[in-house]
Design a protein around this motif. Sequence first.
Motif, PDB file in Angstrom:
ATOM      1  N   UNK A 148     -12.089 -42.477  -1.509  1.00 17.28           N
ATOM      2  CA  UNK A 148     -11.331 -41.497  -0.727  1.00 17.28           C
ATOM      3  C   UNK A 148     -12.245 -40.398  -0.196  1.00 17.28           C
ATOM      4  N   UNK A 149     -13.057 -39.857  -1.080  1.00 18.83           N
ATOM      5  CA  UNK A 149     -13.955 -38.766  -0.687  1.00 18.83           C
ATOM      6  C   UNK A 149     -14.968 -39.258   0.338  1.00 18.83           C
ATOM      7  N   UNK A 150     -15.469 -40.472   0.140  1.00 22.08           N
ATOM      8  CA  UNK A 150     -16.465 -41.031   1.053  1.00 22.08           C
ATOM      9  C   UNK A 150     -15.872 -41.249   2.442  1.00 22.08           C
ATOM     10  N   UNK A 151     -14.571 -41.511   2.515  1.00 19.75           N
ATOM     11  CA  UNK A 151     -13.943 -41.853   3.792  1.00 19.75           C
ATOM     12  C   UNK A 151     -13.642 -40.634   4.656  1.00 19.75           C
ATOM     13  N   UNK A 152     -13.722 -39.434   4.090  1.00 18.91           N
ATOM     14  CA  UNK A 152     -13.325 -38.227   4.823  1.00 18.91           C
ATOM     15  C   UNK A 152     -14.554 -37.371   5.121  1.00 18.91           C
ATOM     16  N   UNK A 153     -14.741 -37.067   6.389  1.00 21.06           N
ATOM     17  CA  UNK A 153     -15.827 -36.185   6.807  1.00 21.06           C
ATOM     18  C   UNK A 153     -15.440 -34.747   6.449  1.00 21.06           C
ATOM     19  N   UNK A 154     -16.184 -34.106   5.534  1.00 18.59           N
ATOM     20  CA  UNK A 154     -15.801 -32.745   5.118  1.00 18.59           C
ATOM     21  C   UNK A 154     -15.869 -31.721   6.236  1.00 18.59           C
ATOM     22  N   UNK A 155     -16.585 -32.037   7.318  1.00 14.78           N
ATOM     23  CA  UNK A 155     -16.700 -31.111   8.442  1.00 14.78           C
ATOM     24  C   UNK A 155     -15.626 -31.336   9.502  1.00 14.78           C
ATOM     25  N   UNK A 156     -14.838 -32.369   9.353  1.00 12.88           N
ATOM     26  CA  UNK A 156     -13.814 -32.673  10.351  1.00 12.88           C
ATOM     27  C   UNK A 156     -12.648 -31.699  10.241  1.00 12.88           C
ATOM     28  N   UNK A 157     -11.938 -31.455  11.340  1.00 10.98           N
ATOM     29  CA  UNK A 157     -10.744 -30.606  11.284  1.00 10.98           C
ATOM     30  C   UNK A 157      -9.724 -31.182  10.292  1.00 10.98           C
ATOM     31  N   UNK A 191      -9.847 -31.639   7.168  1.00  6.28           N
ATOM     32  CA  UNK A 191     -10.408 -32.607   6.234  1.00  6.28           C
ATOM     33  C   UNK A 191      -9.676 -32.580   4.895  1.00  6.28           C
ATOM     34  N   UNK A 192      -9.315 -31.381   4.428  1.00  7.18           N
ATOM     35  CA  UNK A 192      -8.599 -31.275   3.149  1.00  7.18           C
ATOM     36  C   UNK A 192      -7.276 -32.030   3.202  1.00  7.18           C
ATOM     37  N   UNK A 193      -6.515 -31.823   4.276  1.00  2.00           N
ATOM     38  CA  UNK A 193      -5.232 -32.503   4.392  1.00  2.00           C
ATOM     39  C   UNK A 193      -5.407 -34.018   4.493  1.00  2.00           C
ATOM     40  N   UNK A 194      -6.440 -34.449   5.205  1.00  2.00           N
ATOM     41  CA  UNK A 194      -6.710 -35.888   5.329  1.00  2.00           C
ATOM     42  C   UNK A 194      -7.003 -36.498   3.967  1.00  2.00           C
ATOM     43  N   UNK A 195      -7.787 -35.784   3.163  1.00  2.00           N
ATOM     44  CA  UNK A 195      -8.115 -36.281   1.826  1.00  2.00           C
ATOM     45  C   UNK A 195      -6.872 -36.328   0.947  1.00  2.00           C
ATOM     46  N   UNK A 196      -6.087 -35.265   0.956  1.00  2.00           N
ATOM     47  CA  UNK A 196      -4.878 -35.231   0.131  1.00  2.00           C
ATOM     48  C   UNK A 196      -3.895 -36.320   0.551  1.00  2.00           C
ATOM     49  N   UNK A 197      -3.813 -36.586   1.838  1.00  2.00           N
ATOM     50  CA  UNK A 197      -2.891 -37.608   2.330  1.00  2.00           C
ATOM     51  C   UNK A 197      -3.245 -38.992   1.780  1.00  2.00           C
ATOM     52  N   UNK A 198      -4.520 -39.224   1.500  1.00  3.15           N
ATOM     53  CA  UNK A 198      -4.943 -40.517   0.949  1.00  3.15           C
ATOM     54  C   UNK A 198      -4.405 -40.719  -0.460  1.00  3.15           C
ATOM     55  N   UNK A 199      -4.074 -39.634  -1.143  1.00  2.00           N
ATOM     56  CA  UNK A 199      -3.565 -39.765  -2.509  1.00  2.00           C
ATOM     57  C   UNK A 199      -2.070 -40.073  -2.544  1.00  2.00           C
ATOM     58  N   UNK A 200      -1.379 -39.878  -1.421  1.00  5.82           N
ATOM     59  CA  UNK A 200       0.073 -40.087  -1.378  1.00  5.82           C
ATOM     60  C   UNK A 200       0.381 -41.576  -1.203  1.00  5.82           C
ATOM     61  N   UNK A 201       1.159 -42.122  -2.135  1.00  4.62           N
ATOM     62  CA  UNK A 201       1.531 -43.535  -2.078  1.00  4.62           C
ATOM     63  C   UNK A 201       2.845 -43.741  -1.333  1.00  4.62           C
TER      64      UNK A 201
END
Length: 240
Positions: free
Chosen positions: A120-129, A131-141
């Motif tokens: 999950x962390x590897x898939x999200x660019x931390x510099x992208x707009x 990015x936090x929400x994109x990462x958290x969204x990956x945890x939602x099933x």
Amino acid sequence: MSGVPRLLTESNVLDVWESGLAGPSAARSLLLASMAAPSPRSVADLPLSALNSLLLELRRDAFGAALPCTADCPGCGESLDVTVASHELLPAGGGAAAIATATLVSYGRTVTYRALTGRDVRAVDPEAPRARQTLLRRSVLSVDPPDGEVPDEVLEDVARHLAELDPGADSVLTLDCPQCEHHWDAALDLADHLWTDVCGYAHRLLHEVHALARAFGWTEADVLAISPTRRRFYLEASTG
């Protein structure tokens, strides 16, 4: 060999350093964790606490159990030198390999979510707009009722519960400033800390190779085949 963790040694540290140079921090984290994992292929799908356990294990075996750290006090700006033992950072149980799931009710929605993984962390660019929400969204099933994109306020509720789901996913030091007595929690990036150690060791080793190659005409393989103790003797002899 399957089932047998690799070690970070003089014979492979230069390869590890070279492999990690071009990649982002998340990729280096997986690279380093794979060195201590019995099955490197599955490292990316481990929860973050298990990855941190592997990084601590590798760091302890390669560079010792004491981790020297530096932090600036947010109260007065004083720079603090702190040394923490690796066992103090280990999550309870050493970091479970299974990915835990849980359910919560947030803003009228029932949300099922899971612990974050290295993938999950590897898939999200931390510099992208966002990015936090994109990462958290990956945890939602799943979300019930499903009504489009998960709102930010629901994602923040999930974020507040992730630490309970995967204790040890974040390494945090509790610090006290001796100057102003400010008390705060400071995050410690284990992968970056270990990568700094790897870079420092690789640079020292390359300087030794360079010095002995110039002095005696040896190849890199010749130098690395010599034990560190004998190498120090030859380095001293070449400058004596």
